[in-house]
Scaffold this motif. Sequence first.
Motif, mmCIF file in Angstrom:
data_model
loop_
_atom_site.group_PDB
_atom_site.id
_atom_site.type_symbol
_atom_site.label_atom_id
_atom_site.label_comp_id
_atom_site.label_asym_id
_atom_site.label_seq_id
_atom_site.Cartn_x
_atom_site.Cartn_y
_atom_site.Cartn_z
ATOM 1 N N VAL A 55 0.836 -1.071 0.222
ATOM 2 C CA VAL A 55 -0.037 -0.028 0.254
ATOM 3 C C VAL A 55 0.761 1.243 0.173
ATOM 4 C CG1 VAL A 55 -1.895 1.188 1.126
ATOM 5 C CG2 VAL A 55 -1.901 -1.429 1.226
ATOM 6 N N ASP A 56 0.514 2.137 -0.885
ATOM 7 C CA ASP A 56 1.491 3.459 -0.987
ATOM 8 C C ASP A 56 1.123 4.093 0.282
ATOM 9 O OD1 ASP A 56 1.492 6.462 -1.967
ATOM 10 O OD2 ASP A 56 2.857 5.082 -2.949
ATOM 11 N N SER A 57 2.391 4.991 0.996
ATOM 12 C CA SER A 57 2.243 5.635 2.111
ATOM 13 C C SER A 57 1.281 6.633 1.926
ATOM 14 C CB SER A 57 3.586 5.945 2.457
ATOM 15 O OG SER A 57 4.228 6.999 1.473
ATOM 16 N N THR A 58 0.999 7.113 0.968
ATOM 17 C CA THR A 58 0.028 8.352 0.525
ATOM 18 C C THR A 58 -1.493 7.976 0.922
ATOM 19 O OG1 THR A 58 1.580 9.143 -1.258
ATOM 20 C CG2 THR A 58 -0.623 10.179 -1.104
ATOM 21 N N LEU A 59 -1.710 6.803 0.629
ATOM 22 C CA LEU A 59 -3.063 6.052 0.636
ATOM 23 C C LEU A 59 -3.514 6.018 2.168
ATOM 24 C CD1 LEU A 59 -3.388 3.898 -2.360
ATOM 25 C CD2 LEU A 59 -4.400 6.204 -2.151
ATOM 26 N N LYS A 60 -2.279 5.682 3.114
ATOM 27 C CA LYS A 60 -2.630 5.256 4.244
ATOM 28 C C LYS A 60 -3.495 6.129 5.437
ATOM 29 C CE LYS A 60 1.382 2.256 4.245
ATOM 30 N NZ LYS A 60 2.844 2.026 4.950
ATOM 31 N N PRO A 61 -3.137 7.556 5.503
ATOM 32 C CA PRO A 61 -3.957 8.561 6.141
ATOM 33 C C PRO A 61 -5.454 8.543 5.694
ATOM 34 C CG PRO A 61 -2.243 9.720 4.998
ATOM 35 C CD PRO A 61 -1.780 8.036 4.771
ATOM 36 N N LEU A 62 -5.581 8.426 4.341
ATOM 37 C CA LEU A 62 -6.915 8.495 3.560
ATOM 38 C C LEU A 62 -7.726 7.485 4.056
ATOM 39 C CD1 LEU A 62 -8.792 10.158 1.564
ATOM 40 C CD2 LEU A 62 -7.506 8.760 -0.208
ATOM 41 N N ALA A 63 -6.858 6.164 3.698
ATOM 42 C CA ALA A 63 -7.930 4.931 4.443
ATOM 43 C C ALA A 63 -8.313 5.043 5.776
ATOM 44 C CB ALA A 63 -7.091 3.612 4.036
ATOM 45 N N ALA A 64 -7.609 5.385 6.522
ATOM 46 C CA ALA A 64 -7.843 5.633 7.929
ATOM 47 C C ALA A 64 -9.204 6.742 8.111
ATOM 48 C CB ALA A 64 -6.812 5.909 8.874
ATOM 49 N N SER A 65 -9.041 7.685 7.347
ATOM 50 C CA SER A 65 -10.169 8.677 7.246
ATOM 51 C C SER A 65 -11.448 8.371 7.059
ATOM 52 C CB SER A 65 -9.781 10.013 6.613
ATOM 53 O OG SER A 65 -8.538 10.591 7.172
ATOM 54 N N ILE A 66 -11.351 7.445 5.641
ATOM 55 C CA ILE A 66 -12.490 6.871 5.322
ATOM 56 C C ILE A 66 -13.188 5.783 6.158
ATOM 57 C CG2 ILE A 66 -13.321 5.351 3.382
ATOM 58 C CD1 ILE A 66 -11.467 6.608 1.433
ATOM 59 N N ALA A 67 -12.384 5.062 6.852
ATOM 60 C CA ALA A 67 -13.008 4.018 7.846
ATOM 61 C C ALA A 67 -13.680 4.762 9.011
ATOM 62 C CB ALA A 67 -11.876 3.276 8.307
ATOM 63 N N ARG A 68 -12.957 5.925 9.262
ATOM 64 C CA ARG A 68 -13.665 6.541 10.627
ATOM 65 C C ARG A 68 -15.141 7.178 10.252
ATOM 66 N NH1 ARG A 68 -13.242 11.850 12.495
ATOM 67 N NH2 ARG A 68 -13.420 12.319 14.739
ATOM 68 N N TYR A 69 -15.093 8.002 8.963
ATOM 69 C CA TYR A 69 -16.229 8.892 8.666
ATOM 70 C C TYR A 69 -17.411 7.651 8.129
ATOM 71 C CZ TYR A 69 -13.897 13.011 8.843
ATOM 72 O OH TYR A 69 -13.132 14.204 9.290
ATOM 73 N N THR A 70 -17.065 6.374 7.818
ATOM 74 C CA THR A 70 -18.153 5.715 7.325
ATOM 75 C C THR A 70 -18.542 5.098 8.412
ATOM 76 O OG1 THR A 70 -16.842 4.845 5.258
ATOM 77 C CG2 THR A 70 -18.329 3.439 6.167
ATOM 78 N N ILE A 71 -17.873 4.978 9.566
ATOM 79 C CA ILE A 71 -18.797 4.373 10.657
ATOM 80 C C ILE A 71 -19.573 5.301 11.589
ATOM 81 C CG2 ILE A 71 -18.179 3.655 13.069
ATOM 82 C CD1 ILE A 71 -15.510 2.006 12.080
ATOM 83 N N LEU A 72 -18.926 6.501 11.242
ATOM 84 C CA LEU A 72 -19.913 7.858 11.923
ATOM 85 C C LEU A 72 -21.035 7.954 11.067
ATOM 86 C CD1 LEU A 72 -17.066 10.496 12.670
ATOM 87 C CD2 LEU A 72 -18.262 8.991 14.436
ATOM 88 N N ILE A 73 -21.233 7.799 9.748
ATOM 89 C CA ILE A 73 -22.483 7.787 8.809
ATOM 90 C C ILE A 73 -23.370 6.605 9.447
ATOM 91 C CG2 ILE A 73 -23.385 7.751 6.637
ATOM 92 C CD1 ILE A 73 -20.819 8.841 5.719
ATOM 93 N N PHE A 74 -23.056 5.619 9.727
ATOM 94 C CA PHE A 74 -24.018 4.641 10.107
ATOM 95 C C PHE A 74 -24.229 4.742 11.662
ATOM 96 C CE2 PHE A 74 -21.740 1.936 6.756
ATOM 97 C CZ PHE A 74 -22.980 1.452 5.878
ATOM 98 N N VAL A 75 -23.482 5.338 12.225
ATOM 99 C CA VAL A 75 -24.114 5.346 13.742
ATOM 100 C C VAL A 75 -25.299 6.808 13.558
ATOM 101 C CG1 VAL A 75 -23.027 6.709 16.109
ATOM 102 C CG2 VAL A 75 -21.939 4.942 14.789
ATOM 103 N N VAL A 76 -24.876 7.874 12.802
ATOM 104 C CA VAL A 76 -26.102 8.748 12.743
ATOM 105 C C VAL A 76 -27.273 8.129 12.283
ATOM 106 C CG1 VAL A 76 -26.527 10.917 11.734
ATOM 107 C CG2 VAL A 76 -24.421 10.664 12.459
ATOM 108 N N ILE A 77 -27.398 7.213 11.319
ATOM 109 C CA ILE A 77 -28.340 6.396 10.699
ATOM 110 C C ILE A 77 -28.912 5.879 11.853
ATOM 111 C CG2 ILE A 77 -29.216 5.032 9.000
ATOM 112 C CD1 ILE A 77 -27.043 6.082 7.239
ATOM 113 N N ALA A 78 -28.157 5.100 12.814
ATOM 114 C CA ALA A 78 -28.728 4.340 13.536
ATOM 115 C C ALA A 78 -29.681 5.278 14.791
ATOM 116 C CB ALA A 78 -27.600 3.508 14.363
#
Length: 326
Positions: A55-78
């Motif tokens: 995995v390219d080092s440039t994509l690592k912080p972006l992948a972490a941000s996507i995982a965080r915001y995805t969980i937050l969206i499901f929490v808001v829907i719940a």
Amino acid sequence: MLETDVATVTESLKAFALGFGLDILGAIILLLVGWWVAGRAAALVRHALKNAKFVDSTLKPLAASIARYTILIFVVIAVLSNFGVQTASIIAVLGAAGLAIGLALQGTLSNIAAGVMILVLRPLKLDEFVEAGSVSGTVVEITLFTTLLKTPDGVYISAPNSQIWNSAIKNYSRNPTRRLDIKVGIAYDDDVDAALEFLKNLVASDPRVIKDPEPMSFVANLGESSVDLTARGWVATPDFWPTFFDLTRKSKTELEAAGFSIPFPQRDLLIKETSETASNSKTATKPASTKAPAKSPAARSRAKTAKTAAKPVSKAPAAKPDISNS
């Protein structure tokens, strides 16, 4: 009758408050737990990809941000579902809100789109020194909205992704080698061919300079007070600045030690004299008359008065005695 109505309303309010209060308490707990889970998930993704070489080092912080915001969206829907909001209604509301937010935040969305394009096409990566528009520095991190840079003097820069993407990007670290130009001026009286050979050997003698392509030297310009020479060679990109600084210093000290001179900027001034300026200059340089200045009338009068005052007054002769009656 009135007491029965008051008791009924009171019981209804208690039941409503109890049910609604439990819903609010459950929503708060769900939000707190979801926030904590989202943070932990982002940390786990970042830690899992830390040592992943595929995995390219440039994509690592972006992948972490996507995982965080995805969980937050499901929490808001719940949380909204806990209050009885239907999923179809949520999707409709999110669609309308997304359209409104997209129109209101065009710049922000353009930053997201630019960040995605940067991550896909990768014109810059972490630890590369780049110049884009009016900003330059070493890439520290690329997020969804901004690109973080660090200048050589330690200044932190947060540039919008759209600004980086919409500018011509100069990447000084991408290519493995860079061309090195050492520029120096010598006097017009010096031997140009000998100086060119000396500079070429000076650059070639540095072990950091690549032998292929071979170093070269040439006359770059005929200046007002010097003949400008350039010695050119190729070095590995990480060795560019140390080699440039060392060879620039040696080009001055060793050229002077070899008998060449590095002149200061100078200019020859030619004064063209006309007949009118010549006559004016002769008039200006004509010696003054040696005659003593004439005395002023007032001075002569004072001198004459002083001379008259100093002249002795003659005495009258003494009268003779009358002897006619004797």
